[in-house]
Each structure stands twice: as C-alpha cells, then as structure tokens.
Scaffold this active site. Structure first.
Site, short mmCIF file in Angstrom:
data_model
loop_
_atom_site.label_atom_id
_atom_site.label_comp_id
_atom_site.label_asym_id
_atom_site.label_seq_id
_atom_site.Cartn_x
_atom_site.Cartn_y
_atom_site.Cartn_z
N HIS A 306 1.68 -1.25 6.00
CA HIS A 306 0.46 -1.56 5.42
C HIS A 306 -0.54 -1.34 6.27
O HIS A 306 -0.35 -1.91 7.46
CB HIS A 306 0.47 -2.54 4.53
CG HIS A 306 -0.63 -2.78 3.45
ND1 HIS A 306 -1.66 -2.75 3.77
CD2 HIS A 306 -0.58 -2.25 2.28
CE1 HIS A 306 -2.52 -2.80 2.63
NE2 HIS A 306 -1.64 -2.47 1.58
N ASP A 364 5.22 -1.67 -2.96
CA ASP A 364 5.57 -0.66 -3.31
C ASP A 364 7.15 -0.48 -3.29
O ASP A 364 7.83 0.39 -3.88
CB ASP A 364 4.75 0.61 -3.17
CG ASP A 364 3.50 0.51 -3.97
OD1 ASP A 364 3.44 -0.09 -4.90
OD2 ASP A 364 2.64 0.90 -3.39
#
Ligand code: CMC
Length: 429
Positions: A306, A364
């Site tokens: 991320h 996700d």
C-alpha cells in the site's frame, strides 16, 4: 496552526524564503510552498504526489506507520463493529453521527433516490452483454447528468445535498443492474422495506422463487466491506473526483471520473486481480514458483502493499476476521481458492523479501475472497468497491466546493522536451 517556518535557500542566488509550516489536528506538518514561484521563481517537483498535501480536509485521517484510519475522528474499528454503511455515509457527509430522527430522514431520502428512471435503464441496452460491468458503471453514472439538470447547480447547497443522496441511493441499483444485465436477468426494483445492504442483495440476486432469501451472515459481511471502503482520503480516485470538480464539472461527471480511476489494477481493480492471481496459481503447491516470479519482478503479488500503510492496513485486520467467519460457512467449491489465499498470506508474511519492503496483505486481498464467497462474479468486484467509495467521493467533492476561494486544480510540470526550434517544411525533413 502555529508560527513555525522552514527556510528554503537557493544556493545559486543566495536568496532565501521562509515558508510557513502548517500543522493539522493530527499527522505530519506540511510546508506551505505557495510563495516559491513568486519569491524564488521555482516550483516543487513531486511526481505521483508522494509528498504533496493537495488540500485541507476534515473527513478522513490516516496514519500509515501506525495503521490508523479515522473518519471524522472515529476509528474504523469502532465504525465497522457498531455502525452501518448508511450511518457512515451520513458521518462522512455531515461531520457528525446522526441522531435517530436525522438518520431516519436520511435513510428515507436515500431510499427515495434508489429507483432508476426508465430512460436510465434503457442506457444498458446499448452495451454488449459481455461488457465489463465497470464500463457500464462509468457510462451510466456519467449519464445521470443528462437527467437532473434542474437540480445540479453546484453553487446551491441544497442541490449539492440532493446530488450526494442521489448518488448514494442509485449506486447499488445501477451496480445490481450491471450484474443482472451481464447475467441476462431482468431488472429488480429497489424495495423500501429492506435496509440498504439487504436491498442491494435483493436487487442483485432476487429470483421469483427466493425473493426474501437474504442470508444475514452475507449481509453483515457486505455491510462491513462497504464501511471499510467508504473513504480513504486523497487516494487516486478521490483526487480525480476533486480535480474534476475543481473545474466546476457536474457531480455525476466527477463521480464517473472517480470510477474510471478506481478501475485500474493498482487501485480498485486489485480485488479482481487477487482472484485472477489465485486462479492462476491454481494449487498451494505452485505458490513457491509464483513467489519466485514475484521476486524476479515478473508479477506483483496482488492485494499486497500500500502506498500509505507501511506496517499494516487496519481495514485488512478487520476484514480478515470477517473473511474467516464467512468462510466457515463455505461450500466445498470455494474452499480451494481460500486455501491458496491462506498459504500465500502465510508465506508472504514470513518471507524476508516482503518483510523488508513492508508488503502486507491490504484490504483488497480479503475483500476479493469475501466477494467471491458471496457469489459475486469477479468482474463485479471493483463495482462493489465503487458503490462503497461513492460516499467518500461525494463527501470530498462537497467539502471542496464548500471551501472559501476554491480554485481549479492545476499541477505544474518539469518540461524535458525539445528546446525552441523552427518548423521544417515536410520536403526538407
Ligand atoms: N508485490 C510485489 N512487490 C511489490 C508489491 C506487490 N504487490 N508492491 C510493491 N512491491 C515492491 C516493488 O517492486 C518495490 O520493490 P523494489 O524496492 O525492490 O523496487 C517496492 O515494493 C516498493 O514498491 P512501489 O511500487 O514503490 O510501492 P508503492 O507504494 O508505489 O505501491 C501499490 C503501492 C499499492 C501500487 C503496490 O503495492 C501494488 O501494486 N500492490 C498491488 C496492487 C494492490 O493490491 N492494490 C490495492 C491497494 S489497496 C486498495 C486501494 O486503496 O486502492
């Protein structure tokens, strides 16, 4: 905001400038560099906005090092546990949690806007049956602007509120229609007697013989998934919505621009890419080979890493637990994919390559697995993310328009092209 400054010195001319340092409620201070062009004749260079705060915002706070995510000050863990998606929408839009009567009015308003005009439904007939649902979503949401001219004055606060409710109300209906169109099933009208998530499920999956059959475990999992994706401050799609909105474009066009940005595999498309990756791996015994490919930089481990969270993604922690609960009720056909996911998670968390680069499973990684377990087709995953994120997009759009002296966004560049040269006629080139 404090009176601290940072002195920037041009070592060629010896000229200096004191830039104010601004401190928000939480987080890193920022250097206000706006005087640089006038004072030093220079701009800052920050491709991909790695160090640039593009706006002031009171909606969402993220501490990537500590794994903190707050909406209007409330920790995501508490919202996921105690709140509903619609309540979080209200919070994002209005800054405070709603009282009971405020919530009821808000809910009624959202319900009222959930129905689609027959003409909007007709848009779908222009799409191929095998069109990607995101292609339909981006088009149909943009097309909403052709229906609501009289209530689209961005300078009118009531119109801005209406647009926000209309977006939140219609997104699940449009998303469900995208799914049913792909499957060749007829449109299902929204039902006012169901809550937001039950209604979404019903519109997606209802069949004449099992109309009321909405599984509460599935509803809870989707509710949490929507809450976890509702906003994430100035990510790529939200920044796109703000940039489009700064030109005074209408809100439906802005949200459509956000949907287009979300589509990419580095952003919202990651949950879809996770399932494709798990299918490609096919069996836990193939994981070591796959990890080698990742290390050779032939492929990326989708659902890992991320830009902001470098220790852990707090949303991933919450959704990991939901994922495990849901998967206890799995039928056998879904088990193999989940086993590959678990093994991948274990190996990646122990492997030096991933630890060194601070690559942890992100939200996700698990949301893809949850959506798969909910029987939502892979091509719909990013659409589900878009439904959730529409609340954040529209709240950020509203906040920007309500800012005094809001200006059109206009980044600068470092030009590296040819110097001035004269046009050469074609026969002399
Ligand atoms: N798999 C393997 N290696 C990776 C990955 C990954 N998923 N992500 C980053 N790296 C490596 C990268 O190769 C680089 O290694 P090196 O230093 O040896 O060159 C290092 O980690 C830093 O990579 P980066 O590209 O500079 O990191 P970034 O902060 O710009 O990228 C990211 C963030 C999310 C785009 C990236 O981690 C990625 O592509 N992840 C996979 C896609 C994904 O899951 N996206 C969803 C993000 S969460 C949902 C959302 O908020 O939109």
């Amino acid at each position: 905001m404090g009176n601290n400054t940072v002195t920037i010195r041009d070592n060629t001319t010896g000229k200096t400038i004191d830039c104010p340092v601004k401190q928000g409620t939480l987080g890193h201070p920022v250097i206000d560099s706006r005087a640089l062009p006038n004072e030093l004749g220079m701009f800052t260079f920050d491709p991909a906005f790695v160090t640039t705060a593009s706006c002031e915002s009171a909606i969402t706070y993220i501490d990537g090092e500590k794994g903190i995510l707050l909406h209007r000050g409330y920790p995501i863990e508490q919202l996921a546990k105690k709140s509903t998606y619609l309540e979080v929408c209200y919070l994002l839009l209005n800054g405070e949690l709603p009282k009971s009567d405020e919530m009821q009015t808000f809910q009624k308003g959202i319900c009222r806007f959930s129905v689609l005009h027959e003409g909007i439904l007709n848009f779908f007939n222009g799409f191929r049956r095998d069109a990607h649902p995101m292609a339909m979503l981006v088009g149909v949401v943009g097309g909403l602007s052709s229906y609501y001219h009289d209530e689209m004055d961005i300078n009118n606060p009531e119109h801005r509120d209406l647009c926000a409710k209309r977006i939140i109300g219609k997104m699940p209906t449009i998303a469900a229609k995208c799914l049913r169109y792909t499957l060749g099933r007829g449109y299902v009208d929204p039902r006012y007697d169901l809550n937001y998530v039950e209604n979404f499920f019903n519109m997606m999956f209802s069949m004449p013989n099992k109309r009321d059959d909405v599984d509460p475990v599935a509803v809870k999992a989707l509710e949490i998934m929507l809450i976890l994706h509702a906003d994430h401050e100035q990510n790529a799609s939200t920044s796109t919505v703000r940039l489009a909105g700064s030109s005074q474009a209408n809100p439906y066009a802005c949200i459509s621009a956000g949907i287009a940005t979300l589509w990419g595999a580095a952003h919202g498309g990651a949950n879809e890419a996770v399932i494709q990756m798990l299918n490609d791996i096919g069996d836990p015994k193939n994981i070591p080979n796959y990890i080698e490919k990742v290390k050779n930089k032939e492929v990326r481990l989708m659902g890992f890493g991320h830009r902001v969270y470098k220790n852990f993604d707090p949303r991933a922690k919450i959704i990991h637990d939901v994922c495990h609960q849901l998967l206890e009720c799995l039928d056998d056909s879904q088990r193999p994919l989940f086993d590959i996911a678990l093994e991948l998670e274990r190996i990646a968390l122990e492997d030096e390559y991933f630890i060194e680069r601070k690559l942890y499973p992100n939200v996700d990684f698990y949301s893809g697995i949850i959506l798969n377990a909910l029987n939502i087709p892979t091509s719909m995953f990013t659409v589900m993310f878009a439904v959730a994120r529409s609340a954040g997009w529209i709240a950020q759009w509203k906040e920007m328009l309500e800012e005094p002296g809001m200006k059109i966004g206009r980044p600068r560049q470092l030009y590296i092209g040819a110097d001035v040269r004269d046009y050469v006629p074609m026969d002399q080139r």
